[in-house]
Design an enzyme around this catalytic site. Sequence first.
Site, short mmCIF file in Angstrom:
data_model
loop_
_atom_site.label_atom_id
_atom_site.label_comp_id
_atom_site.label_asym_id
_atom_site.label_seq_id
_atom_site.Cartn_x
_atom_site.Cartn_y
_atom_site.Cartn_z
N GLU A 82 0.80 -1.22 0.00
CA GLU A 82 0.00 0.00 0.00
C GLU A 82 0.84 1.28 0.00
O GLU A 82 0.54 2.23 -0.73
CB GLU A 82 -0.96 0.00 1.21
CG GLU A 82 -2.12 -0.96 1.09
CD GLU A 82 -1.79 -2.38 1.49
OE1 GLU A 82 -2.70 -3.23 1.47
OE2 GLU A 82 -0.61 -2.65 1.83
N HIS A 129 -10.64 -4.93 10.17
CA HIS A 129 -11.23 -4.76 8.84
C HIS A 129 -12.57 -4.02 8.89
O HIS A 129 -13.29 -3.99 7.89
CB HIS A 129 -11.44 -6.12 8.17
CG HIS A 129 -10.17 -6.81 7.78
ND1 HIS A 129 -9.38 -7.45 8.69
CD2 HIS A 129 -9.55 -6.94 6.59
CE1 HIS A 129 -8.33 -7.96 8.07
NE2 HIS A 129 -8.41 -7.66 6.79
#
Length: 357
Positions: free
Chosen positions: A63, A132
């Site tokens: 990322e 998450h």
Amino acid sequence: MRDVSMMTYGEAIREALDDALAKFPEMLLIGEGVPDPKTIFGTTQGLREKYGAERVLDMPLAENGMTGICIGAALAGMRPVLVHQRIDFALLSVDQLVNNAAKWHYMFDGQQQVPLVIRVIIGRGWGQGPQHSQSLQAMFAQVPGLKVVMPTTAGDAYHFMLAAIADNNPVLFIEHRWLHHIQGGVDKQQMLSTLSGAALLRQGADITLAAFSHMSIEALKAATVLASYGIDAEVLDMRCVSALDVESVAASLAKTGGRLVIADCAPEMASMGHQLLSKLVLAHPNSLQQVPRLIAYPNHPVPTSHFAANHYYPGAEQIASAVLDMLDKPELIESVNRDLQSDLPKDQPDRSFVGPF
């Protein structure tokens, strides 16, 4: 007569990405799962086949590095839309977002721009748990130079996405995963959005409900049931997290007797509701005639267990109870909440929702 199409929130995002790829030949769509068979809740379906693998592509699980590459691409004249899926994953690229993308325009006296959109998803569902399902919008909204938006309706999802892609500076585009299946009208002839201002979802005279993202849907549910008991709630969708539209909230309070309930889909300590209250009191110290209420998540990590989740997430019932308490109508709480009750787990928006994608 204008043609307004009915589509889901997810379909509206896909339409906006499709239209933007056609309009901007310099646009890229890149991210984890973009060409995956699940196509991120269907929001990227068919785009790779239509525009080619050089413009619509997957990325490795890197990322920070990929965000840096997209910043470089934006500086070189491209318009990347980078998809991190979960906002949790964007934590791995904080250095690039905060120290590079958000600062570049300022550091170089406006001579260079970073037209970058970062799509992230927040919210609960199917036992996603503490790593998450986080709602970290307040963290990013406090970064100068980074625009943060959280559209709630399909129409706003379409127009905000187009406006974000057309913007010459970085925009964090936050989607709540429970919004993707909700239908709404999309008017493609509408003027280009300015990525600013709250949206008035329902007019009312008795109390103001200022809500963020999916909590705007919960506020509408509460307002609909409250109306059957003679209580008229006004609902504002705080769709632009930076900068907050304090003036619309103040104007609403002038109509609703200075009574305010704020509903946010984030832990109380990390809620934009506090920021909204602070700005409101500083700019309009006499706008509140009662102590306001803030409905938010508890101050502990999101549980994975469905059973624990049932006690974690507030919604329409808690909003309605706060309204009735402020209006001194506690005798209605039980019956109103009975009307709002659902037999679905708090971690499942509807019976079709059976997995993380």
